[in-house]
Enzyme design. Sequence first.
Site, PDB file in Angstrom:
ATOM      1  N   TYR A  86      -2.417  -0.674  10.375  1.00 28.29           N
ATOM      2  CA  TYR A  86      -2.466  -0.879   9.077  1.00 28.29           C
ATOM      3  C   TYR A  86      -1.043  -0.235   8.466  1.00 28.29           C
ATOM      4  O   TYR A  86      -0.531  -1.080   7.825  1.00 28.29           O
ATOM      5  CB  TYR A  86      -3.623  -0.345   8.198  1.00 28.29           C
ATOM      6  N   SER A 136       0.893  -0.995   0.167  1.00 36.10           N
ATOM      7  CA  SER A 136      -0.092  -0.034   0.044  1.00 36.10           C
ATOM      8  C   SER A 136       0.687   1.269   0.019  1.00 36.10           C
ATOM      9  O   SER A 136       2.034   1.292   0.366  1.00 36.10           O
ATOM     10  CB  SER A 136      -0.790   0.077   1.248  1.00 36.10           C
TER      11      SER A 136
END
Length: 255
Positions: free
Chosen positions: A150, A137
């Site tokens: 995350y 990501s």
Amino acid sequence: MILTGKTALVTGSTSGIGLAIARALAGAGARVMLNGFGEDAEIAALTQELGALHDGADLADPAAIAAMMARCADELGGPDILVNNAGIQHVAPVADFPPDKWDAIIAINLSAVFHTTRLALAGMKARGWGRVINTASAHSLVASPNKSAYVAAKHGVAGFTKALALETARDGITANCISPGYVWTPLVEKQIPDTMATRGLTRDEVINDVLLAAQPTKRFVTPEEVAGLALYLCGDAAGSITGANLSMDGGWTAQ
Ligand code: NAD
């Protein structure tokens, strides 16, 4: 077709980015094992569409991962291509972050990448060819508030991928991350209500002022764009790309 004779395991491929990658790999001739949750009828339709197998292993459970990897070896003789894509998100400030959510995000987004990979490597080494593609990501490179677990997990995936690339560099195996910015999938859609609550914003404000605020192109990345890069990484032309963290974020991390 460039992937005829190859086998691919794509985790988290019943939805979003993983499904687009599974479609691209199957379309290029790979035999695919899908993984992820969903309604039985939807999964049956996907396995039929792609001529794929499905294993519903919960990636928070290392024993279930081991069983899935054994099935993939027994029933497909693979994987030659391992796409670690499954991921979850939870949005909350550190002081309020529920510890069980932290543990789940680290288990699914980070530790599962280790568990699938460690069990795939012997077969890849024996065959002298392998591709490990991790959906990281933009959050493997930069942070956003309220996404500590995350961000920690995705930075971890990026580091793990570099170490793996160095260990496998002489084995015909490449290991890379694809790091998308915001892709319009259920994962993004589901975090909108929490972000609305945490920041006191409307839905449109979250989309335009929070999500796309970071993305200079002012549009969401598409799952098919991510799948196109994954397919490229499987080809011979990508044989010297290893240990890379490839951004596909509309310019987000260029800022
Ligand atoms: P999604 O919610 O559409 O799909 C997630 C998939 O993971 C589903 O198939 C789901 O069933 C599966 N999954 C979730 N928990 C699981 C578990 N415990 N065991 C097995 N499977 C499980 O999400 P997405 O947006 O397609 O995200 C895919 C990956 O891309 C994730 O790693 C995510 O972090 C990453 N990513 C997404 C975006 C984005 O904007 N959507 C951006 C960057 C990175």
